[in-house]
Each structure stands twice: as structure tokens, then as C-alpha cells.
Design a protein around this motif. Structure first.
Motif, PDB file in Angstrom:
ATOM      1  N   UNK A  31       0.822  -1.211   0.000  1.00 40.93           N
ATOM      2  CA  UNK A  31       0.000   0.000   0.000  1.00 40.93           C
ATOM      3  C   UNK A  31       0.862   1.270   0.000  1.00 40.93           C
ATOM      4  N   UNK A  32       1.847   1.281  -0.900  1.00 35.88           N
ATOM      5  CA  UNK A  32       2.690   2.469  -1.124  1.00 35.88           C
ATOM      6  C   UNK A  32       3.584   2.815   0.067  1.00 35.88           C
ATOM      7  N   UNK A  33       3.854   1.854   0.942  1.00 37.87           N
ATOM      8  CA  UNK A  33       4.788   2.088   2.048  1.00 37.87           C
ATOM      9  C   UNK A  33       6.185   1.679   1.619  1.00 37.87           C
ATOM     10  N   UNK A  34       7.144   2.480   2.013  1.00 35.39           N
ATOM     11  CA  UNK A  34       8.536   2.133   1.747  1.00 35.39           C
ATOM     12  C   UNK A  34       8.921   0.889   2.541  1.00 35.39           C
ATOM     13  N   UNK A  35       9.896   0.116   2.050  1.00 35.29           N
ATOM     14  CA  UNK A  35      10.431  -0.980   2.859  1.00 35.29           C
ATOM     15  C   UNK A  35      10.940  -0.449   4.201  1.00 35.29           C
ATOM     16  N   UNK A  36      10.820  -1.257   5.245  1.00 40.17           N
ATOM     17  CA  UNK A  36      11.173  -0.814   6.598  1.00 40.17           C
ATOM     18  C   UNK A  36      12.608  -0.303   6.700  1.00 40.17           C
ATOM     19  N   UNK A  37      13.535  -0.939   5.976  1.00 44.37           N
ATOM     20  CA  UNK A  37      14.939  -0.514   6.082  1.00 44.37           C
ATOM     21  C   UNK A  37      15.121   0.924   5.608  1.00 44.37           C
ATOM     22  N   UNK A  38      14.353   1.323   4.590  1.00 48.74           N
ATOM     23  CA  UNK A  38      14.489   2.680   4.084  1.00 48.74           C
ATOM     24  C   UNK A  38      13.675   3.676   4.886  1.00 48.74           C
ATOM     25  N   UNK A  39      12.595   3.227   5.518  1.00 50.57           N
ATOM     26  CA  UNK A  39      11.866   4.111   6.426  1.00 50.57           C
ATOM     27  C   UNK A  39      12.743   4.467   7.627  1.00 50.57           C
ATOM     28  N   UNK A  40      13.547   3.507   8.074  1.00 54.25           N
ATOM     29  CA  UNK A  40      14.492   3.773   9.162  1.00 54.25           C
ATOM     30  C   UNK A  40      15.511   4.834   8.745  1.00 54.25           C
ATOM     31  N   UNK A  41      16.088   4.674   7.548  1.00 50.34           N
ATOM     32  CA  UNK A  41      17.059   5.648   7.049  1.00 50.34           C
ATOM     33  C   UNK A  41      16.403   7.017   6.901  1.00 50.34           C
ATOM     34  N   UNK A  42      15.207   7.035   6.338  1.00 54.60           N
ATOM     35  CA  UNK A  42      14.501   8.300   6.156  1.00 54.60           C
ATOM     36  C   UNK A  42      14.252   9.005   7.488  1.00 54.60           C
ATOM     37  N   UNK A  43      13.885   8.228   8.495  1.00 51.75           N
ATOM     38  CA  UNK A  43      13.652   8.803   9.817  1.00 51.75           C
ATOM     39  C   UNK A  43      14.920   9.465  10.356  1.00 51.75           C
ATOM     40  N   UNK A  93      30.363   4.872  12.232  1.00 51.22           N
ATOM     41  CA  UNK A  93      31.460   5.292  11.350  1.00 51.22           C
ATOM     42  C   UNK A  93      32.081   4.129  10.591  1.00 51.22           C
ATOM     43  N   UNK A  94      31.901   2.908  11.104  1.00 53.24           N
ATOM     44  CA  UNK A  94      32.544   1.755  10.488  1.00 53.24           C
ATOM     45  C   UNK A  94      31.659   1.095   9.435  1.00 53.24           C
ATOM     46  N   UNK A  95      30.482   0.608   9.837  1.00 52.95           N
ATOM     47  CA  UNK A  95      29.637  -0.148   8.902  1.00 52.95           C
ATOM     48  C   UNK A  95      28.580   0.704   8.216  1.00 52.95           C
ATOM     49  N   UNK A  96      28.484   1.997   8.585  1.00 55.57           N
ATOM     50  CA  UNK A  96      27.563   2.935   7.944  1.00 55.57           C
ATOM     51  C   UNK A  96      26.098   2.512   8.065  1.00 55.57           C
ATOM     52  N   UNK A  97      25.746   1.902   9.192  1.00 57.84           N
ATOM     53  CA  UNK A  97      24.342   1.587   9.444  1.00 57.84           C
ATOM     54  C   UNK A  97      23.809   2.546  10.504  1.00 57.84           C
ATOM     55  N   UNK A  98      22.510   2.778  10.433  1.00 60.37           N
ATOM     56  CA  UNK A  98      21.877   3.742  11.346  1.00 60.37           C
ATOM     57  C   UNK A  98      21.308   3.043  12.579  1.00 60.37           C
ATOM     58  N   UNK A  99      21.500   3.666  13.731  1.00 53.89           N
ATOM     59  CA  UNK A  99      20.827   3.249  14.953  1.00 53.89           C
ATOM     60  C   UNK A  99      21.352   1.995  15.613  1.00 53.89           C
ATOM     61  N   UNK A 100      22.524   1.518  15.214  1.00 54.96           N
ATOM     62  CA  UNK A 100      23.070   0.303  15.814  1.00 54.96           C
ATOM     63  C   UNK A 100      24.112   0.570  16.898  1.00 54.96           C
ATOM     64  N   UNK A 101      24.557   1.812  17.036  1.00 56.08           N
ATOM     65  CA  UNK A 101      25.502   2.146  18.103  1.00 56.08           C
ATOM     66  C   UNK A 101      24.707   2.411  19.382  1.00 56.08           C
ATOM     67  N   UNK A 102      25.027   1.660  20.441  1.00 57.45           N
ATOM     68  CA  UNK A 102      24.293   1.759  21.703  1.00 57.45           C
ATOM     69  C   UNK A 102      25.271   1.990  22.863  1.00 57.45           C
ATOM     70  N   UNK A 103      24.796   2.567  23.955  1.00 61.76           N
ATOM     71  CA  UNK A 103      25.645   2.707  25.146  1.00 61.76           C
ATOM     72  C   UNK A 103      26.034   1.356  25.711  1.00 61.76           C
ATOM     73  N   UNK A 104      27.248   1.279  26.206  1.00 60.67           N
ATOM     74  CA  UNK A 104      27.718   0.065  26.895  1.00 60.67           C
ATOM     75  C   UNK A 104      27.359   0.199  28.354  1.00 60.67           C
TER      76      UNK A 104
END
Length: 389
Positions: free
Chosen positions: A175-187, A377-388
Motif C-alpha cells: 500500500x505504497x509504504x517504503x520498505x522498513x529498512x528505508x523508512x528507518x534511514x529516512x527517519x 562510522x565503520x559499517x555505515x548503518x543507522x541506529x546500531x551504536x548503543x551505550x555500553x
């Protein structure tokens, strides 16, 4: 010992040999066409002597460009790009484009590979020009590939709005929704725009971008944290708290990013008892070390350092944490007028260990650092860096 690049070259050599074999079967015996087999044999000799550069040049010279051999040329260019020899890859692909025998579809395929060469070498403007042309002249799936490369370029150049425009051109489903992976990037792109707006105190623009970020990804903890910062700046402390309370349900691992402002807002409104009750609720729902540490801080002010240190000790015994251990020892030391030397030494050691330990880690590639990065900075993915913890 032969490395992976030489192994790929072996496979390419086999493909070239196959292509030459097919060509030789079609050449009449009385033909004046030059024999190519000696070039092929010479290339193999270079390869076996671990002289890959000479082997590549020989194979390129030995192989004509046609429908059957184009993939082999592209494979060689791809190999060079992966080896970091981007200049030679560019030369191969530019030479291919100069050949008059290429069809339109083959030409577009070579242009796509050339744009990848330009991206690898940092020539983003040239890559962008090629890819934008391809977007207008190709269809799925190549058009989608071109759009994805353009989105990467605009990400690296921090052209967030242009990147969003490219994402909106991607093929959509359901229904005209972007794939979830790209909605994450867009956000995240919208969140970047919101941060820029906050830096220049353009609160209307910031709110508009954050609303778009939440629409793109309802689970965006980053959007909630930024919205809370916006409300806090406007003096809307209750609204800030409301936004921060969403973080636990959106991404519990990001609670450490939300807690400092959550505490500040409750202090500003004189609602620290309510905050303590809320943190206890989070513990009952499975919240981890950062919540325990925040509770211990409040307990130390209300009940004293001894009960707070005991409370932390129980937590450290169940879930060992350098941060919690450091806070526990600090509270214990505060309870002594003349603390034992061994305890002071232990506190110093833990502080040094804590200072040397990474504060953030990427759950995708393992990158570790001292600062928060929404884009790893390494793998260029969004939202995967978390506090230790």
C-alpha cells in the motif's frame, strides 16, 4: 601463498579461457584473425608467478569486448576496485564506454560500475552526475541500485533533504509504504535535519522534521529524545517527560541517553518522588543497569550513601558492570571519613578501567568508541551504536 585476489583472478582466467575457446571454435581455419591463445597462456604464467598486475593487463589485452566477454571485463574492474586500485578500475570502465560495439543496456551497466569506482575514490560529484542520468534512463532493478547509491552519496555529503527525496523515489510495497529498512534511514535523515534546526534555534522547523521522523519510523527513540530536548528548551517540561518515557518502549538500550534529561525535567518541576516511582516501575518491567544507577543517585540524596551503595551492590552482584561498580565504590567512599587504603585503590583502578573502556558499541559490526554516533562510522548503518552498560 595465493591471496583471495589471485584466487578470483584464477576464476577470471578460466572465464577468459572459456570465451577464447568459444571464439576459436568459430574462427575458420583459413582465417587471418590473430591467435589469442598465446596471450592467454602468458597471462596464466604471470598469474602462477603471483604477478597479478601483469596478468590483469594481459587478460584485458587478450579479450575483445562483446556481449559474451563484457561480464569478464566488469569482473576484472570489480576486482581492481576491491583491491583498492580504483584508478585502474576507472580506466577499464572508461575504455569499455569508448568501445562502439556496446549496446545501450551494456553501456548503462558499465556506467553503473564506473559510478561505483567514483564513489570508492571519493569523486562523489562525478558519481552523482552518472547516477542521476541512469535514474532517468533505466528501470528496476538497476534504477533502484542507482537510487540507493545516490542516497549513500547524499548521506556522506549531509544533504539530508535531497537524500529524503531519493528515498521517496524508491519502489514501494504494501500500500505504497517504503520498505522498513528505508523508512528507518529516512527517519534518521529527518532527525539530522531536526538537529540542524535545533542548533539554529528554529523550533518550528525542528518540530516539523521530528513529526516526519516519527511518521517514517514510529519506533524512533532518537526522534523522541530530540523532541524532549525541543520541549525542554521551550520550558514544556511535562511534554519533554512524556516524550522521554517513550524511549523505554522504543529502544530500551538507549535509556542512558534519555535519563539525564528525564532527571533534569523532574528536578525542574519538583517531581523527584514521582521520578523515583517511575524508575522503580521500569525496574519491574526489566530495565537494566542505567536505571539502577539513576535510582541509586536519588536514593543517596533521600536516604544516604550507605543504603544507596547496598542497593547498587545487589545489582552489581546480579549484573556486573564497571559503571555501576564505580558508582558503588564512590558511594561507599563517601560514607567514610578516612576510607581504607585498599578501597581507595580499588576505586582508582576501576575508574581507570572505566575511562579506558568504550562507552558505546555498534551491535552490527562491533565498532567501539567514547562518543555516540547515530550513523556507525565503520559499517555505515543507522541506529546500531548503543551505550555500553
Amino acid at each position: 601463498m595465493m591471496d583471495w585476489g589471485l584466487l578470483v583472478l584464477v576464476l577470471v582466467a578460466i572465464a577468459i579461457g572459456f570465451a577464447l575457446g568459444r571464439r576459436s571454435t568459430r574462427v575458420p581455419e583459413n582465417s587471418d584473425a590473430p591467435a589469442l591463445e598465446p596471450h592467454y597462456i602468458q597471462g596464466l604464467n604471470y598469474l602462477l608467478n603471483e604477478q597479478p598486475d601483469e596478468a590483469i593487463d594481459t587478460f584485458i589485452d587478450a579479450l575483445d569486448v562483446n556481449t559474451e566477454t563484457l561480464e569478464t571485463h566488469l569482473a576484472l574492474g570489480n576486482l581492481l576496485r576491491k583491491r583498492g586500485e580504483v584508478g585502474r578500475a576507472i580506466k577499464i570502465h572508461q575504455n569499455l564506454l569508448a568501445r562502439p560495439g556496446l549496446g545501450s543496456e551494456q553501456s548503462r551497466q558499465v556506467q553503473l560500475e564506473l559510478s561505483r569506482d567514483f564513489i570508492k575514490s571519493g569523486l562523489l560529484d562525478r558519481a552523482e552526475m552518472l547516477l542521476k542520468e541512469l535514474v532517468e534512463t533505466t528501470v528496476h532493478p538497476m534504477r533502484t541500485q542507482c537510487l540507493e547509491y545516490l542516497i549513500e552519496i547524499y548521506r556522506d555529503e549531509k544533504e539530508w533533504q535531497t537524500g529524503i527525496d531519493m528515498i521517496n523515489k524508491l519502489p514501494s510495497r504494501r500500500f505504497s509504504r517504503l520498505p522498513d529498512e528505508w523508512r528507518l534511514v529516512q527517519s534518521h535523515f529527518y532527525c539530522e535535519l531536526a538537529e540542524e534546526a535545533l542548533r539554529r534555534s528554529d523550533y518550528l522547523a525542528a518540530r516539523r522534521h521530528l513529526k516526519a521522523a516519527s511518521l517514517a519510523d514510529k519506533q524512533s527513540a532518537r526522534a523522541s529524545i530530540l523532541l524532549a530536548e525541543l520541549e525542554y528548551r521551550l520550558g514544556q517540561y511535562k511534554e519533554a517527560v512524556k516524550a522521554l518515557k517513550q524511549v523505554f518502549y522504543q529502544d530500551p538500550a538507549l535509556l542512558p541517553e534519555a535519563l539525564p534529561l528525564l532527571i533534569t525535567c523532574h528536578r525542574a518541576t519538583g517531581r523527584l518522588p514521582q521520578l523515583r516511582a517511575y524508575l522503580n516501575e521500569l525496574l519491574e518491567q526489566g530495565a537494566s543497569t542505567p536505571v539502577v544507577m539513576a535510582l541509586a543517585e536519588l536514593m543517596a540524596k533521600d536516604e544516604g550513601v550507605v543504603p544507596a551503595a547496598k542497593f547498587l551492590g545487589v545489582s552489581v552482584a546480579k549484573s556486573p558492570s564497571l559503571k555501576a561498580a564505580e558508582q558503588m565504590l564512590s558511594l561507599q567512599l563517601a560514607g567514610y571519613q578516612n576510607p581504607p587504603e585498599s578501597m581507595a585503590l580499588a576505586d582508582t583502578v576501576i575508574r581507570r578501567l572505566q575511562k579506558a573502556s568504550p562507552q558505546y558499541r555498534c551491535h552490527n559490526c562491533g565498532f567501539a568508541g567514547q562518543h555516540m554516533h547515530w550513523l556507525c562510522p565503520s559499517c555505515k548503518t543507522w541506529g546500531n551504536v548503543k551505550p555500553v552498560e
